[in-house]
Design a protein around this motif. Sequence first.
Motif, PDB file in Angstrom:
ATOM      1  N   ALA A 117       0.828  -1.210   0.000  1.00  0.00           N
ATOM      2  CA  ALA A 117       0.000   0.000   0.000  1.00  0.00           C
ATOM      3  C   ALA A 117       0.860   1.257   0.000  1.00  0.00           C
ATOM      4  N   ASN A 118       1.965   1.220   0.739  1.00  0.00           N
ATOM      5  CA  ASN A 118       2.780   2.414   0.942  1.00  0.00           C
ATOM      6  C   ASN A 118       3.793   2.598  -0.184  1.00  0.00           C
ATOM      7  N   LEU A 119       4.353   1.493  -0.667  1.00  0.00           N
ATOM      8  CA  LEU A 119       5.496   1.583  -1.592  1.00  0.00           C
ATOM      9  C   LEU A 119       5.265   0.888  -2.928  1.00  0.00           C
ATOM     10  N   ARG A 120       4.121   0.220  -3.072  1.00  0.00           N
ATOM     11  CA  ARG A 120       3.812  -0.484  -4.328  1.00  0.00           C
ATOM     12  C   ARG A 120       4.884  -1.521  -4.682  1.00  0.00           C
ATOM     13  N   MET A 121       5.438  -2.138  -3.671  1.00  0.00           N
ATOM     14  CA  MET A 121       6.431  -3.199  -3.855  1.00  0.00           C
ATOM     15  C   MET A 121       6.174  -4.276  -2.817  1.00  0.00           C
ATOM     16  N   PHE A 155      -3.457  -3.426   8.741  1.00  0.00           N
ATOM     17  CA  PHE A 155      -4.154  -4.335   7.812  1.00  0.00           C
ATOM     18  C   PHE A 155      -3.957  -5.800   8.216  1.00  0.00           C
ATOM     19  N   ASP A 156      -2.691  -6.171   8.476  1.00  0.00           N
ATOM     20  CA  ASP A 156      -2.360  -7.573   8.706  1.00  0.00           C
ATOM     21  C   ASP A 156      -2.350  -7.972  10.176  1.00  0.00           C
ATOM     22  N   GLY A 157      -2.337  -6.992  11.077  1.00  0.00           N
ATOM     23  CA  GLY A 157      -2.348  -7.316  12.502  1.00  0.00           C
ATOM     24  C   GLY A 157      -0.962  -7.586  13.054  1.00  0.00           C
ATOM     25  N   ASP A 158      -0.887  -8.590  13.907  1.00  0.00           N
ATOM     26  CA  ASP A 158       0.375  -8.885  14.611  1.00  0.00           C
ATOM     27  C   ASP A 158       1.495  -9.241  13.646  1.00  0.00           C
TER      28      ASP A 158
ATOM     29  N   SER B 303      -5.856  -1.157  19.622  1.00  0.00           N
ATOM     30  CA  SER B 303      -4.776  -1.554  18.701  1.00  0.00           C
ATOM     31  C   SER B 303      -5.123  -2.831  17.953  1.00  0.00           C
ATOM     32  N   THR B 304      -6.148  -3.534  18.394  1.00  0.00           N
ATOM     33  CA  THR B 304      -6.577  -4.743  17.682  1.00  0.00           C
ATOM     34  C   THR B 304      -7.462  -4.415  16.479  1.00  0.00           C
ATOM     35  N   ARG B 305      -7.835  -3.155  16.318  1.00  0.00           N
ATOM     36  CA  ARG B 305      -8.691  -2.786  15.183  1.00  0.00           C
ATOM     37  C   ARG B 305      -7.947  -2.998  13.867  1.00  0.00           C
ATOM     38  N   ARG B 306      -8.609  -3.613  12.892  1.00  0.00           N
ATOM     39  CA  ARG B 306      -8.014  -3.826  11.570  1.00  0.00           C
ATOM     40  C   ARG B 306      -8.736  -2.962  10.536  1.00  0.00           C
ATOM     41  N   TYR B 307      -7.985  -2.543   9.538  1.00  0.00           N
ATOM     42  CA  TYR B 307      -8.531  -1.696   8.480  1.00  0.00           C
ATOM     43  C   TYR B 307      -8.387  -2.403   7.143  1.00  0.00           C
ATOM     44  N   PRO B 308      -9.291  -2.142   6.218  1.00  0.00           N
ATOM     45  CA  PRO B 308      -9.096  -2.666   4.867  1.00  0.00           C
ATOM     46  C   PRO B 308      -7.903  -1.957   4.213  1.00  0.00           C
ATOM     47  N   LYS B 313      -2.485   5.657  -1.773  1.00  0.00           N
ATOM     48  CA  LYS B 313      -1.224   5.558  -1.055  1.00  0.00           C
ATOM     49  C   LYS B 313      -1.449   5.900   0.411  1.00  0.00           C
ATOM     50  N   VAL B 314      -0.754   5.216   1.304  1.00  0.00           N
ATOM     51  CA  VAL B 314      -0.796   5.590   2.710  1.00  0.00           C
ATOM     52  C   VAL B 314       0.513   6.280   3.065  1.00  0.00           C
TER      53      VAL B 314
END
Lengths: 315, 315
Positions: A117-121, A155-158, B303-308, B313-314
């Motif tokens: 998402a951040n770097l497109r890589m 997005f991915d969590g832990d 902090s357990t909240r997840r986002y799509p 770009k972020v």
Amino acid sequence: MITSTQDRGKQRLYIQEVSVRDGFQMEPIFIPTDRKVEFINGLSRTGVAKIEVTSFTSPKAIPALADAEAVMCRIERAPGVEYAALVPNLRGCERALSCGVDEINLVMSASESHNMANLRMTPMQSLDQFAQIVKLVDGQARLNASLSTTFGCPFDGDIPLPHVLDTVARFVDIGVDGITLCDTTGMANPAQVARVCEAVKERWPAMAFTAHFHNTRGMGLANALAAVQSGIDRFDASLGGLGGCPFAPGASGNVCTEDMVHMFNAMGYDTGVDLDALLALAGELPQIVQHDIPGQVVKAGPSTRRYPVPAGKVA
Amino acid sequence: MITSTQDRGKQRLYIQEVSVRDGFQMEPIFIPTDRKVEFINGLSRTGVAKIEVTSFTSPKAIPALADAEAVMCRIERAPGVEYAALVPNLRGCERALSCGVDEINLVMSASESHNMANLRMTPMQSLDQFAQIVKLVDGQARLNASLSTTFGCPFDGDIPLPHVLDTVARFVDIGVDGITLCDTTGMANPAQVARVCEAVKERWPAMAFTAHFHNTRGMGLANALAAVQSGIDRFDASLGGLGGCPFAPGASGNVCTEDMVHMFNAMGYDTGVDLDALLALAGELPQIVQHDIPGQVVKAGPSTRRYPVPAGKVA
């Protein structure tokens, strides 16, 4: 257990200012180049160890930092202060080198989704690019690698600790001079910070690790405390707490430099930073960014401030 | 060094809610009695260990809590929750006992100037009054003694540790069941918290000590971390971070309950508190007090909240 600092020499901590990069890049207004230069010159006089001056990224991606070359070339460099810049790719690296930066800060995420998402890589592509940049730089500047989402990904969590350690090992193999562990969206907690920081310091005791925390959920200084207890002595922070979080409108941003310095100084650490100079500069920020800032000490004053006994009743 | 909580049973921490006393007393508006009762009944369902319901002080001194009897008598008491009230003098103690409070919280300051300003008595006079109240209560309620300005006084400055220990020793001699160490105006730092808390826990290991922090200078959770590392297991906190500081307009108030519970739960402690229930209740506060609240987790989510993964770009 916190070791009392009264019965030993003051331990040195290194405060690294990121407001003008991590903070300004989030601001909706373009801060004039002259104002940036003046502000950075002010920062240089506070005693911070490093300033991340700008990002040599695409002006289209981050218009707020479109003046990267101008800012980097026009600031007055103070002896003893390192001037770093974020670099997202080879082109950015060439631009940064042309301005004679002291340090190039590379960035990738511990999590696949955040890196995409951040770097497109993919993270693997980022690592390959890091290796190319190390070759290109060839000793012309120090190299730091920042690992975003080290303590969790929105997005991915832990992020499992072995994965963090594997990625840090890749950074070490590539030959960087420093590594920053970033809590990009403020998901870290102090117990986790202790686990991660103790693990990296145990495996790479000589590496210059930096902790980069956000105060998104109010734990910024608690995490900094856990990190310093775990042997970390370099801290990114942002004047006024500038920064914010793209996923949580209204949430706090990076951990606030003056609040962190205030805490560490009060604890007896030697940050080398003049808190009064920092507070004076933080006081200019609301006018520069045209909104209130989340820093606390700038509002309440340092804990050494004394008040006259009031005539009326106090709560 | 932080002990990992993964390889041992979860340690129990006790969260004691003070928003309806320490927070509401600072509010310029009078919150209707029905709304207070409804709010306290909500707090009773979150799993907090204790609620400081009100203060039996003069309605002239604190008009916001003029309905102390009505509130204390009308709330629904949940099993397992202690209902406490602040009591400034013998008259207040009689009023509190008439409402059948579980615990009476006495207060005095570690510093002479603050005690005079707040209570119009010398610390010695306060101690004499404590002794009289202990006799009057005679087992009808638990007794807790709160020591304001334990970590520093806005008028007198530093409070020497021996003076804190002497005063705590007087509390113990008088026969109180619990003692609260209060950082009344947010002057404490984590190294100092560790020194003070370790000292009292070493000398009185069986006493129920509570740490009461304010986030005036952003160190609230860092101080809580230092306290828990030093053996403290009871914490006062205020929903939404309600409270404020009479000397620093705009400064944060008490340490925020939901932010503290969020941190301790994430670290693996057993607070017994349902964070979602706490956040739901915190979300009602801006409407009740008619202003924004400083709590962070209520804005950012846990902090357990997840986002799509976003399309763009972020940062």
